[in-house]
Scaffold this active site. Structure first.
Site, mmCIF file in Angstrom:
data_model
loop_
_atom_site.group_PDB
_atom_site.id
_atom_site.type_symbol
_atom_site.label_atom_id
_atom_site.label_comp_id
_atom_site.label_asym_id
_atom_site.label_seq_id
_atom_site.Cartn_x
_atom_site.Cartn_y
_atom_site.Cartn_z
ATOM 1 N N ASP A 211 0.833 -1.200 0.000
ATOM 2 C CA ASP A 211 0.000 0.000 0.000
ATOM 3 C C ASP A 211 0.872 1.256 0.000
ATOM 4 O O ASP A 211 1.874 1.334 0.719
ATOM 5 C CB ASP A 211 -0.866 -0.039 1.280
ATOM 6 C CG ASP A 211 -1.959 1.003 1.295
ATOM 7 O OD1 ASP A 211 -2.833 0.952 0.415
ATOM 8 O OD2 ASP A 211 -1.945 1.871 2.195
ATOM 9 N N GLU A 272 1.651 -0.634 -5.010
ATOM 10 C CA GLU A 272 0.647 0.367 -5.344
ATOM 11 C C GLU A 272 1.375 1.701 -5.322
ATOM 12 O O GLU A 272 1.685 2.233 -4.256
ATOM 13 C CB GLU A 272 -0.492 0.378 -4.313
ATOM 14 C CG GLU A 272 -1.600 1.312 -4.739
ATOM 15 C CD GLU A 272 -2.244 2.103 -3.602
ATOM 16 O OE1 GLU A 272 -3.397 2.505 -3.754
ATOM 17 O OE2 GLU A 272 -1.589 2.349 -2.575
HETATM 18 C C1 BGC Z 1 -5.635 2.085 -0.317
HETATM 19 C C2 BGC Z 1 -6.795 2.883 0.138
HETATM 20 C C3 BGC Z 1 -6.425 3.533 1.454
HETATM 21 C C4 BGC Z 1 -5.096 4.297 1.361
HETATM 22 C C5 BGC Z 1 -4.524 4.606 2.701
HETATM 23 C C6 BGC Z 1 -4.640 3.212 -0.567
HETATM 24 O O1 BGC Z 1 -3.932 3.277 -1.559
HETATM 25 O O2 BGC Z 1 -5.884 1.339 -1.469
HETATM 26 O O3 BGC Z 1 -7.958 2.124 0.276
HETATM 27 O O4 BGC Z 1 -7.423 4.433 1.807
HETATM 28 O O5 BGC Z 1 -4.143 3.556 0.692
HETATM 29 O O6 BGC Z 1 -4.031 3.443 3.297
#
Ligand code: BGC
Length: 560
Positions: A211, A272
């Site tokens: 993340d 991500e």
């Molecule tokens: C996740 C989100 C989240 C954020 C903070 C993102 O990229 O996919 O759902 O709100 O990270 O953790």
């Protein structure tokens, strides 16, 4: 089906994202849970997927749907126990399905032991140094230390008094105030995350979704540099941005890779990271995480030239570092593709969603057709296909969730500018009748609309032309058709139609336009997302030898 030790298993895999709280509730408390997932392994097997990715299931107050983690090495008691997790993992592995877990390294929750310790500790203490605490500006420190923005609140700084702190400092959170950012310049944080990765890898977890992978390292040198907006996706980042995509973050991932490679097969990871393609290749290099999400199609319209450009760039990009591309039309942060594609491209989607869908008409059927056609197209490409739960049912975004039931901090914390992401997180409909459409005996934690009945797994399983039936057949065929990671484009003579083939004679043609497209005699039609109109000798369903007419917004697969 035993799992292989093939270290390349991930390169062309299909990965199904489970949002655990909204997948299946086994104990009737309204929240999906681990045993609920275990109870649906037959369903997951019927999809012919290679892996599941579980969004966070760790202990959490759910200030951000679980992306606010209290403890990285446990299961939320509301969702089960570690023993339940181990049993789920064992059964998924027995069914030939691997498991990714979500790692949230940028921030913990404000209920994490370390943050509670930090709030109770003195400024300058080791406990505070695990997070980012600073004195404020202004005569009495009454102003935030810098102008950094937060995704979910106007400022990335909250005063410690909001968390019960007795000193006059501020702490940093790029997301909600309940999500304090770690100080990644502190070696203790790096070591703790290595411990977390090892904890799950030792249990048998096969992969990790990382993340906010570009956010860990920040420029914390004094005085703090101001930055009042986030660099957009297209901002050329040099590696010296204040908050994102700094060069030092790659040292972290190189160390993680060393750990992943100690396992057989090596553990895999996907980043991500919302950064430019030329920066993304660092995250996805084989010396680091190995793969990164390619989000370009999330932003695109259902349009042939947009798709083609993205496909060409992404495939070229993946070759640069030995990675493979990832394709996704959806995830838990995005409007459902059926809805996106059912709106005219010019529509302001946020405004439309905020209005409860009243500012503009939505073409429900055209949206579903386009979303299924888009999915069949990406499944035929080299690389990984990610499917977000409910996408295989052609679900639309749920609109008009009453304000007092909205859970997303994107709405609650962000000056209510955007109703947020709950519309794609509503618990899945398993059956067409009954309490919460078979999600659980205790109702659903977000309200399900009446129209869910016709999109349930039960309803769609009994309909050979439903999105679910099209997905099931496509995914089963895909398994037998996987081939070298190459495509060849073919001229179609129509700007709205894309046609490519793979080295083994697998052809994929997608009609993005509003008219019929006549494809000639290429080979045997093996699958199509919508019925074909025959033009030539028709030998029954799915066996058209002399071509046919491709309906608007549909995809056909042909084997030569
Ligand atoms: C996740 C989100 C989240 C954020 C903070 C993102 O990229 O996919 O759902 O709100 O990270 O953790």
């Amino acid at each position: 089906m035993a799992l292989t030790k093939d270290k390349n298993w991930w390169r062309q895999a299909v990965i199904y994202q489970i949002y655990p709280r909204s997948f299946k509730d086994s104990n009737g408390d309204g929240l999906g849970d681990i045993k609920g997932i275990t109870s649906k392994i037959d369903y997951l097997s019927s999809l012919n997927i290679d892996a599941v990715w579980l969004s966070p299931f760790y202990p959490s107050a759910l200030a951000d749907g679980g992306y606010d983690v209290d403890d990285y090495r446990d299961v939320d008691p509301k969702l089960g126990t570690l023993a339940d997790f181990d049993e789920m993992l064992r059964q998924l592995h027995d069914a030939g399905i691997r498991v990714f877990v979500d790692i949230v390294p940028n921030h913990s929750s404000n209920r994490h032991e370390w943050f509670k310790e930090a709030i109770a500790a003195e400024p300058g203490s080791a406990a505070r140094n695990r997070y980012i605490f600073r004195d404020g500006k202004g005569a009495n420190g009454e102003l935030p230390p810098s102008n950094w923005p937060s995704h979910f609140a106007p400022s990335a700084w909250s005063h410690e008094s909001t968390q019960g702190g007795k000193h006059n400092q501020w702490y940093c959170h790029l997301f909600a105030p309940e999500q304090p950012d770690f100080n990644w310049d502190n070696r203790e944080i790096e070591e703790d995350f290595l411990k977390t990765l090892k904890f799950w890898a030792d249990r048998g977890v096969d992969g990790f979704r990382i993340d906010v992978a570009a956010g860990l390292k920040k420029d914390l040198s004094e005085p703090l540099r101001d930055q009042d907006t986030y660099p957009g996706f297209n901002n050329p980042m040099t590696g010296d941005d204040v908050l994102f995509d700094r060069n030092e973050v790659h040292e972290v991932y190189k160390e993680w890779r060393k750990l992943f490679n100690q396992y057989d097969p090596p553990r895999v990871a996907v980043a991500e990271a919302y950064v430019r393609p030329e920066r993304l290749v660092h995250y996805s290099s084989q010396e680091e995480l190995g793969q990164a999400f390619n989000f370009d199609l999330l932003e695109a319209n259902f349009n042939a030239s947009e798709y083609k450009k993205i496909i060409d760039t992404s495939l070229k990009q993946a070759k640069l570092n030995g990675s493979s591309t990832t394709w996704c039309l959806n995830n838990h942060d995005q409007m459902r593709p059926a809805t996106k594609y059912g709106l005219l491209p010019i529509v302001d989607r946020i405004r439309w969603k905020n209005s409860g869908g009243t500012t503009h008409p939505l073409d429900i059927t055209a949206g579903i057709n386009a979303a299924v056609a888009g999915s069949m197209l990406i499944m035929a490409l080299p690389g990984c296909t990610y499917i977000y739960q409910g996408e295989e049912l052609g679900l639309h975004e749920v609109l008009g969730i009453p304000e007092d039931q909205i859970q997303d901090p994107q709405y609650l914390r962000n000056l209510k500018a955007d109703v947020g992401r709950d519309g794609c997180r509503v618990p899945l409909p398993w059956s067409s009748t009954g309490r919460s459409f078979g999600f659980g005996d205790g109702g659903a934690h977000l309200p399900q609309p009446a129209w869910f009945a016709q999109y349930s797994v039960e309803a769609e399983s009994n309909d050979a032309s439903s999105p679910l039936s099209v997905f099931r057949k496509a995914l089963a065929l895909r398994k037998t058709l996987i081939t070298e990671e190459e495509i060849t484009w073919h001229e179609t003579g129509d700007d709205d139609v894309l046609h490519f083939s793979r080295p083994n004679g697998w052809h994929c043609i997608t009609n993005f336009g509003g008219g019929l497209y006549n494809f000639g005699a290429i080979g045997e039609v093996i699958h199509s997302s919508a019925p074909l109109a025959p033009s030539g000798i028709y030998k029954g369903h799915g066996n058209l030898t002399l071509g046919g007419e491709l309906a608007p917004a549909s995809t056909v697969w042909i084997k030569k």
